[in-house]
Enzyme design. Structure first.
Site, PDB file in Angstrom:
ATOM      1  N   CYS A  73     117.997  71.943 -51.560  1.00  0.00           N
ATOM      2  CA  CYS A  73     116.654  71.529 -51.702  1.00  0.00           C
ATOM      3  C   CYS A  73     115.738  72.740 -52.314  1.00  0.00           C
ATOM      4  O   CYS A  73     115.661  73.656 -51.624  1.00  0.00           O
ATOM      5  CB  CYS A  73     116.230  71.109 -50.450  1.00  0.00           C
ATOM      6  SG  CYS A  73     114.608  70.433 -50.446  1.00  0.00           S
ATOM      7  N   CYS A  82     113.673  69.828 -43.008  1.00  0.00           N
ATOM      8  CA  CYS A  82     114.863  70.297 -42.755  1.00  0.00           C
ATOM      9  C   CYS A  82     114.991  71.647 -42.472  1.00  0.00           C
ATOM     10  O   CYS A  82     114.272  72.342 -43.038  1.00  0.00           O
ATOM     11  CB  CYS A  82     115.952  69.991 -43.814  1.00  0.00           C
ATOM     12  SG  CYS A  82     116.164  68.234 -44.471  1.00  0.00           S
ATOM     13  N   PHE A 298     115.052  49.969 -23.177  1.00  0.00           N
ATOM     14  CA  PHE A 298     114.236  50.562 -24.188  1.00  0.00           C
ATOM     15  C   PHE A 298     115.098  50.066 -25.409  1.00  0.00           C
ATOM     16  O   PHE A 298     115.433  50.621 -26.247  1.00  0.00           O
ATOM     17  CB  PHE A 298     114.445  52.100 -24.206  1.00  0.00           C
ATOM     18  CG  PHE A 298     113.965  52.957 -22.967  1.00  0.00           C
ATOM     19  CD1 PHE A 298     112.516  53.108 -22.978  1.00  0.00           C
ATOM     20  CD2 PHE A 298     114.792  53.096 -21.944  1.00  0.00           C
ATOM     21  CE1 PHE A 298     112.184  53.818 -21.677  1.00  0.00           C
ATOM     22  CE2 PHE A 298     114.351  53.798 -20.794  1.00  0.00           C
ATOM     23  CZ  PHE A 298     112.948  54.302 -20.744  1.00  0.00           C
ATOM     24  N   ASN A 303     118.607  46.226 -31.373  1.00  0.00           N
ATOM     25  CA  ASN A 303     119.786  46.987 -31.802  1.00  0.00           C
ATOM     26  C   ASN A 303     121.066  46.863 -31.223  1.00  0.00           C
ATOM     27  O   ASN A 303     122.036  46.805 -31.932  1.00  0.00           O
ATOM     28  CB  ASN A 303     119.075  48.355 -32.342  1.00  0.00           C
ATOM     29  CG  ASN A 303     120.068  48.950 -33.083  1.00  0.00           C
ATOM     30  OD1 ASN A 303     120.692  48.526 -34.185  1.00  0.00           O
ATOM     31  ND2 ASN A 303     120.257  50.236 -32.770  1.00  0.00           N
ATOM     32  N   ASP A 346     106.555  48.226 -19.052  1.00  0.00           N
ATOM     33  CA  ASP A 346     106.529  49.744 -19.043  1.00  0.00           C
ATOM     34  C   ASP A 346     107.397  50.362 -18.077  1.00  0.00           C
ATOM     35  O   ASP A 346     107.584  50.472 -16.950  1.00  0.00           O
ATOM     36  CB  ASP A 346     104.978  50.265 -18.749  1.00  0.00           C
ATOM     37  CG  ASP A 346     104.784  51.691 -18.797  1.00  0.00           C
ATOM     38  OD1 ASP A 346     105.908  52.479 -19.077  1.00  0.00           O
ATOM     39  OD2 ASP A 346     103.802  52.307 -18.574  1.00  0.00           O
ATOM     40  N   CYS A 393     118.012  61.308 -27.777  1.00  0.00           N
ATOM     41  CA  CYS A 393     117.894  62.212 -28.849  1.00  0.00           C
ATOM     42  C   CYS A 393     117.163  63.432 -28.435  1.00  0.00           C
ATOM     43  O   CYS A 393     116.511  64.143 -29.145  1.00  0.00           O
ATOM     44  CB  CYS A 393     116.382  61.228 -29.767  1.00  0.00           C
ATOM     45  SG  CYS A 393     115.234  60.774 -28.909  1.00  0.00           S
TER      46      CYS A 393
HETATM   47  C1  LIG Z   1     114.888  55.609 -29.074  1.00  0.00           C
HETATM   48  S1  LIG Z   1     113.939  53.899 -29.427  1.00  0.00           S
HETATM   49  C2  LIG Z   1     115.381  53.010 -28.993  1.00  0.00           C
HETATM   50  C3  LIG Z   1     114.981  51.521 -29.512  1.00  0.00           C
HETATM   51  C4  LIG Z   1     116.323  50.613 -29.745  1.00  0.00           C
HETATM   52  N1  LIG Z   1     117.267  50.809 -28.445  1.00  0.00           N
HETATM   53  C5  LIG Z   1     117.047  50.873 -30.863  1.00  0.00           C
HETATM   54  O1  LIG Z   1     118.150  51.397 -30.918  1.00  0.00           O
HETATM   55  O2  LIG Z   1     116.607  50.451 -32.141  1.00  0.00           O
HETATM   56  C6  LIG Z   1     113.007  54.003 -27.747  1.00  0.00           C
HETATM   57  C7  LIG Z   1     112.338  52.799 -27.296  1.00  0.00           C
HETATM   58  O3  LIG Z   1     111.504  53.016 -26.157  1.00  0.00           O
HETATM   59  C8  LIG Z   1     110.535  52.224 -26.321  1.00  0.00           C
HETATM   60  N2  LIG Z   1     109.701  52.766 -25.304  1.00  0.00           N
HETATM   61  C9  LIG Z   1     108.932  53.800 -25.359  1.00  0.00           C
HETATM   62  N3  LIG Z   1     108.133  53.981 -24.094  1.00  0.00           N
HETATM   63  C10 LIG Z   1     108.621  53.225 -23.280  1.00  0.00           C
HETATM   64  C11 LIG Z   1     108.092  52.815 -22.040  1.00  0.00           C
HETATM   65  N4  LIG Z   1     107.208  53.515 -21.422  1.00  0.00           N
HETATM   66  N5  LIG Z   1     108.600  51.537 -21.510  1.00  0.00           N
HETATM   67  C12 LIG Z   1     109.467  50.927 -22.357  1.00  0.00           C
HETATM   68  N6  LIG Z   1     109.872  51.230 -23.394  1.00  0.00           N
HETATM   69  C13 LIG Z   1     109.382  52.386 -23.826  1.00  0.00           C
HETATM   70  C14 LIG Z   1     109.996  52.319 -27.570  1.00  0.00           C
HETATM   71  O4  LIG Z   1     109.154  51.218 -27.727  1.00  0.00           O
HETATM   72  C15 LIG Z   1     111.252  52.125 -28.259  1.00  0.00           C
HETATM   73  O5  LIG Z   1     111.537  50.840 -28.885  1.00  0.00           O
END
Ligand SMILES: C[S@@+](CC[C@H](N)C(=O)[O-])C[C@H]1O[C@@H](n2cnc3c(N)ncnc32)[C@H](O)[C@@H]1O
Length: 442
Positions: A73, A82, A298, A303, A346, A393
């Site tokens: 790049c 990156c 979450f 997905n 939450d 992650c």
């Molecule tokens: C890494 S993403 C994973 C989403 C999903 N599993 C996927 O594979 O697409 C993390 C998820 O955590 C949710 N999230 C963030 N803070 C949260 C909280 N305090 N309570 C519940 N969910 C939360 C976000 O809305 C998001 O959808």
């Protein structure tokens, strides 16, 4: 200081930091060196000096790593998108493996090995991105690109080798598009979302759009075969500019005959092909059968929940974002799934202990970078799954949470996977599979 204050000095680099900088120890002090690789001797130019550790960048390589490659790049070194393009791709994976294993080792989990590796092409993989926009007259006007490393300045990009091709080909035209708007300096960001069926750009704006602005965006969308949306103030709902009734974006999980619909501002996993393999691996590892109940914490758009529902007796997905939960309901319906429910909650709340989701045989945890510490007591105490997959992650929070799950002897880590979700960046995506101990005897 190794030499005169601020003067370049030679250093031997022994490792890479978690953010992809070379680490050198000089006269008892740790230096983080941008652009340096382990095994290299470099002349380092100091950029920031602190008492405990300092930062610098490579002025000249004296002894070169065998893993060093020419970064393809043209913006590498400046653009913050990156940080590892100068490291051969398989060595990037070795680096990520090491970061993951070190984090788990420090948390007292292990010894373990990475048992599975998921990866595909390391270029053109990014189907989600947020571009920054700045008006900088002395640099020629509107700049559109990713932020520079460790800075809010924008690297103007005419191309990006990691972004999906459907966006790459319009990057160079975005500055002139914005330059012709009524208030060119009032568009802080452009969000990109690529579906299997269409590509969308969301233009965030801080002033109302004029008819002329809307017309300009519409012409841009037509010419480039894109969906174009606007979003006022950066956090409100999105409005379709063109087409007026756009198709819902979607991506397929072919192994499960599933299609996931999403809006351009919804969370989706950045790398579509790696996501397909990741979902397949997680569902395979969990060995879900017709008597299993699955709690997907979450869950986002569903997905993992929706593919899991193809095999399980029932699935409950939980996420805090009401838009994602509503979309997850729609996605279940569209895929003919009737054994999956979704709940808005939450999962970091102080009141979480009052929630009793009941027992589940299987748990999927896919938290944000901050991890899932708050739900672990609930999982160990009342949900009591026989098996749990943790998609992470951030190795540091995974390690902390894995320590909490395993230290009491309730769970043990049985498999560890590394997913090359973000090639050329220092981000580490991984999956850890845990079994409840009484179920793993023998
Ligand atoms: C890494 S993403 C994973 C989403 C999903 N599993 C996927 O594979 O697409 C993390 C998820 O955590 C949710 N999230 C963030 N803070 C949260 C909280 N305090 N309570 C519940 N969910 C939360 C976000 O809305 C998001 O959808």
């Amino acid at each position: 200081m190794p030499t005169n204050q601020g003067a370049p000095f030679p250093a031997v680099v022994d490792s890479l930091s978690h953010d992809g900088r070379g680490v050198a120890r000089v006269e008892g002090k740790v230096w983080f060196v941008d652009g340096a690789l382990p095994g290299e001797t470099a002349i380092v130019r100091p950029t920031k000096t602190r008492r405990s550790f300092s930062s610098g960048r490579v002025d000249k390589i004296i002894v070169r790593s065998k893993n060093r490659v020419q970064a393809p790049c043209q913006y590498f070194g400046t653009c913050g998108g990156c940080v590892l393009q100068h490291l051969e791709h398989s060595a990037q994976l070795d680096f990520k493996r090491r970061i993951l294993l070190d984090a788990l080792g420090k948390a007292g989990v292990g010894p373990v090995e990475v048992t599975n590796l998921i990866g595909t092409t390391p270029w053109g993989y990014r189907r989600k991105a947020r571009l920054s926009v700045r008006l900088v007259p002395k640099k020629g006007g509107i700049l559109v690109g990713f932020n520079e490393r460790n800075s809010k300045r924008v690297t103007p990009l005419a191309e990006c080798l990691v972004i999906d091709a459907s966006v790459n080909f319009v990057l160079a035209t975005l500055p002139s598009l914005l330059q012709g708007m009524s208030t060119p300096d009032r568009f802080p960001q452009i969000e990109i979302a690529v579906g299997d069926n269409a590509t969308a750009l969301v233009f965030q704006h801080l002033e109302p759009l004029t008819t002329g602005d809307t017309y300009r965006l519409e012409q841009f969308a037509r010419k480039n075969n894109l969906l174009v949306y606007s979003q006022s103030s950066g956090s409100g709902p999105v409005e379709a500019i063109f087409p007026h009734e756009p198709v819902l974006l979607n991506y397929a999980l072919p192994e499960f005959s599933v299609s996931i619909g999403f809006s351009p501002i919804d969370f989706i996993q950045v790398n579509g092909l790696v996501n397909q393999a990741l979902v397949g691996m997680v569902i395979d590892w969990l060995d879900i059968g017709a008597t299993d109940s699955v709690l997907d914490l979450f869950c986002g758009l569903g997905n993992f929940s929706i593919p899991a529902a193809r095999w399980a007796k029932r699935v409950l997905g939980v996420d805090e974002n009401p838009n994602l939960i509503s979309r997850a309901h729609d996605n279940a319906h569209q895929n003919g799934i009737s054994n999956a429910g979704f709940e808005c909650r939450d999962l970091f709340s102080k009141d979480l202990a009052k929630w009793d989701p009941g027992q589940f045989s299987t748990v999927i945890l896919d938290p944000p970078r901050s991890g899932a510490l708050e739900v672990l007591n609930l999982i160990k105490g009342s949900v009591k799954p026989r098996i749990l997959a943790y998609i992470s992650c951030d190795p540091a929070t995974l390690a902390r949470d894995a320590g909490t799950l395993t230290k009491s002897g309730t769970y043990r880590l049985v498999k560890l996977g590394l997913a090359d979700m973000f090639p050329h960046t220092a981000h580490v995506e991984s999956v850890a599979l845990f079994h409840r101990c009484e179920d793993t005897v023998g």
